[in-house]
Design a protein around this motif. Structure first.
Motif, short mmCIF file in Angstrom:
data_model
loop_
_atom_site.label_atom_id
_atom_site.label_comp_id
_atom_site.label_asym_id
_atom_site.label_seq_id
_atom_site.Cartn_x
_atom_site.Cartn_y
_atom_site.Cartn_z
N ASP A 1 -1.93 -9.17 8.69
CA ASP A 1 -0.73 -8.94 9.49
C ASP A 1 0.27 -10.06 9.20
O ASP A 1 0.01 -11.22 9.54
CB ASP A 1 -1.12 -8.91 10.97
CG ASP A 1 0.04 -8.47 11.84
OD1 ASP A 1 1.21 -8.57 11.40
OD2 ASP A 1 -0.21 -8.04 12.99
N VAL A 2 1.40 -9.71 8.59
CA VAL A 2 2.37 -10.74 8.18
C VAL A 2 2.94 -11.51 9.38
O VAL A 2 3.51 -12.58 9.22
CB VAL A 2 3.53 -10.17 7.32
CG1 VAL A 2 3.03 -9.50 6.06
CG2 VAL A 2 4.40 -9.22 8.13
N ASN B 1 7.94 -7.80 1.02
CA ASN B 1 8.37 -6.42 1.14
C ASN B 1 8.01 -5.79 2.48
O ASN B 1 8.73 -4.90 2.96
CB ASN B 1 7.73 -5.61 0.00
CG ASN B 1 7.78 -4.12 0.26
OD1 ASN B 1 8.81 -3.47 0.08
ND2 ASN B 1 6.66 -3.56 0.73
N SER C 1 0.80 -1.23 0.00
CA SER C 1 0.00 0.00 0.00
C SER C 1 0.83 1.27 0.00
O SER C 1 0.29 2.36 -0.16
CB SER C 1 -0.93 0.01 1.22
OG SER C 1 -0.16 0.02 2.41
N SER C 2 2.15 1.16 0.21
CA SER C 2 2.94 2.40 0.24
C SER C 2 4.40 2.13 -0.13
O SER C 2 4.82 0.98 -0.25
CB SER C 2 2.82 3.06 1.62
OG SER C 2 3.88 2.71 2.45
N ARG D 1 7.46 7.49 4.83
CA ARG D 1 7.81 7.14 6.21
C ARG D 1 9.27 7.46 6.50
O ARG D 1 9.61 7.96 7.55
CB ARG D 1 7.60 5.66 6.46
CG ARG D 1 6.30 5.13 6.03
CD ARG D 1 5.24 5.25 7.13
NE ARG D 1 3.93 5.03 6.54
CZ ARG D 1 3.39 3.84 6.36
NH1 ARG D 1 4.00 2.78 6.80
NH2 ARG D 1 2.22 3.71 5.79
N LYS E 1 17.11 -8.28 8.88
CA LYS E 1 17.43 -8.21 7.45
C LYS E 1 18.57 -9.17 7.08
O LYS E 1 18.60 -9.70 5.97
CB LYS E 1 17.77 -6.77 7.05
CG LYS E 1 16.57 -5.81 7.15
CD LYS E 1 15.45 -6.20 6.19
CE LYS E 1 14.34 -5.17 6.13
NZ LYS E 1 13.27 -5.54 5.20
N GLY F 1 19.57 0.72 -0.40
CA GLY F 1 20.16 1.69 0.52
C GLY F 1 19.04 2.61 0.96
O GLY F 1 17.88 2.20 1.01
N LEU G 1 -1.03 -3.52 6.64
CA LEU G 1 -1.34 -3.81 8.04
C LEU G 1 -2.66 -3.20 8.47
O LEU G 1 -3.33 -3.73 9.35
CB LEU G 1 -0.20 -3.27 8.94
CG LEU G 1 -0.37 -3.50 10.44
CD1 LEU G 1 -0.47 -4.99 10.75
CD2 LEU G 1 0.79 -2.88 11.20
N ASP G 2 -3.05 -2.10 7.85
CA ASP G 2 -4.22 -1.33 8.28
C ASP G 2 -3.90 -0.66 9.61
O ASP G 2 -4.58 -0.87 10.62
CB ASP G 2 -5.47 -2.22 8.40
CG ASP G 2 -6.73 -1.35 8.44
OD1 ASP G 2 -6.59 -0.11 8.50
OD2 ASP G 2 -7.83 -1.91 8.42
N SER G 3 -2.84 0.18 9.57
CA SER G 3 -2.39 0.83 10.80
C SER G 3 -3.11 2.16 11.03
O SER G 3 -2.68 2.96 11.84
CB SER G 3 -0.88 1.01 10.76
OG SER G 3 -0.48 1.55 9.53
N TYR H 1 16.66 -4.39 13.54
CA TYR H 1 16.46 -4.29 12.09
C TYR H 1 17.58 -5.05 11.34
O TYR H 1 17.32 -5.83 10.42
CB TYR H 1 16.45 -2.81 11.69
CG TYR H 1 16.08 -2.54 10.25
CD1 TYR H 1 14.74 -2.56 9.85
CD2 TYR H 1 17.06 -2.25 9.30
CE1 TYR H 1 14.38 -2.31 8.53
CE2 TYR H 1 16.71 -1.99 7.98
CZ TYR H 1 15.37 -2.02 7.60
OH TYR H 1 15.03 -1.76 6.29
N ILE I 1 7.99 1.30 -1.28
CA ILE I 1 8.61 0.38 -2.24
C ILE I 1 7.60 -0.66 -2.72
O ILE I 1 7.54 -0.98 -3.92
CB ILE I 1 9.85 -0.30 -1.60
CG1 ILE I 1 10.94 0.75 -1.36
CG2 ILE I 1 10.38 -1.44 -2.47
CD1 ILE I 1 12.14 0.27 -0.53
N ILE J 1 16.13 4.89 0.70
CA ILE J 1 15.15 5.16 -0.36
C ILE J 1 14.14 6.17 0.17
O ILE J 1 13.62 6.00 1.29
CB ILE J 1 14.42 3.86 -0.76
CG1 ILE J 1 15.40 2.77 -1.19
CG2 ILE J 1 13.37 4.13 -1.84
CD1 ILE J 1 16.19 3.04 -2.44
N SER K 1 -3.63 4.63 6.16
CA SER K 1 -3.12 3.40 5.54
C SER K 1 -4.21 2.73 4.68
O SER K 1 -3.95 2.21 3.60
CB SER K 1 -2.56 2.49 6.63
OG SER K 1 -3.10 1.21 6.61
#
Ligand code: NDP
Length: 280
Positions: free
Chosen positions: A95-96, A122, A42-43, A224, A191, A218, A65-67, A187, A45, A220, A71
């Motif tokens: 929710d992943v 993603n 939804s946003s 957010r 990753k 890198g 997510l529907d935060s 993070y 990348i 982007i 969103s």
């Protein structure tokens, strides 16, 4: 030269002539009519990837997510733009981090759109802070979203890709899965873990003709990121990148598209930095 021989030579020359005809370097023709699942579509990348695939005629299922209200509006706007490109669209919040939700999203998406050939993991978040101050929930939120989420989606999609002996998975990792910085232990671990998951999945699905790769962006410019990261850090990132700039979501989407195309059929288990030389 006898007649038979000269016929054979002519046939060979014909073949050589045919094989050296220029071919398009990038062939996205195979993407038309395929179905891609994009998590966090939804946003930022994820949105750029979904739009780029749809531009090539790929039907899109995306989750978010529907935060909050914003969103939801973002998701509806992406769906509208996808439909404008005359591809089929399936989207809903999922929710992943929740294995059951992921399973039912994948089942419903593939039923609604008639299959699934491509998965883009993603969806991702950051909750930065020095590790000695990091709360359990900050560690868990990041690792569960960025790493568990990709595992849940990969596990749910794998049976379809295995059965049809064809598929592409692209995981969006980060330069910070390769080179860390202060305050991002959660993070960076998530990753780096995603890179390990990419390689293991490539090993396990390779014999069924499924390509599994990762892209490591890198810095982007996404709303957010621009909103959330202090300007000194962005200035430092710009200086460190040898091309001297931040990237756009489109810079990442182009590489993801390539990895989903048949031009990349011989690439698997790779991690491709899209970072303006930040890692050099
Ligand atoms: P955004 O914050 O713009 O978008 C994140 C997307 O993920 C949104 O759609 C969001 O939904 C969704 N999402 C977040 N948590 C969940 C969840 N638990 N379940 C389902 N969906 C979720 O992020 P970016 O576009 O900046 O980042 C995308 C990916 O690229 C991430 O994995 C990030 O780590 C990676 N990346 C980004 C870089 C950057 O500089 N921007 C650099 C390197 C890597 P909602 O809107 O509802 O919250």
């Amino acid at each position: 030269m006898d007649e038979e021989m000269s016929g054979a030579v002519e046939a060979l020359l014909d073949q050589v002539g045919h094989e050296t005809e220029p071919k398009a370097l990038f062939d996205a023709a195979n993407l038309r009519g395929q179905v891609a699942i994009v998590t966090g579509g939804s946003s930022g990348i994820g949105r750029a990837v979904a739009l780029e695939l749809a531009r090539c005629g790929t039907h899109i299922a995306f989750c978010f997510l529907d935060s909050g209200a914003e969103s939801r509006l973002d998701a509806q706007e992406v769906a509208r733009r996808l439909r404008e490109m005359e591809v089929k669209v399936f989207f809903r919040s999922c929710d992943v981090r929740e294995s059951k939700e992921v399973k039912s999203f994948v089942a419903d998406a593939q039923e609604e759109l008639g299959g699934v050939q491509i998965l883009i993991n993603n969806a991702g978040i950051g909750r930065d802070g020095a590790l000695w101050n990091m709360e359990d929930h900050e560690w868990e939120a990041v690792v569960r979203t960025n790493l568990d989420g990709a595992f849940f989606f990969t596990r749910a999609v794998a049976p379809f890709l295995r059965a049809q002996e064809h598929g592409k998975i692209v995981n969006i990792t980060s330069v910070h899965g390769i080179r860390s910085e202060f305050g991002i232990s959660n993070y960076a671990a998530s990753k780096a873990g995603l890179i390990g998951l990419t390689r293991s999945t490539a090993v396990e699905l390779g014999s069924r003709n499924v390509n599994v790769n990762a892209v490591a962006p890198g810095y982007i410019r996404t709303t957010r990121l621009t909103d959330g990261v202090p300007s000194e850090i962005l200035d430092r990132a710009r200086e460190r990148a040898v091309l001297g700039r931040l990237g756009d979501p489109q810079d990442v989407a182009g590489v993801v598209l390539f990895l989903c195309s048949e031009s990349a059929r011989h690439i698997t288990g790779a991690v491709i930095p899209v970072d303006a030389g930040y890692l050099l």
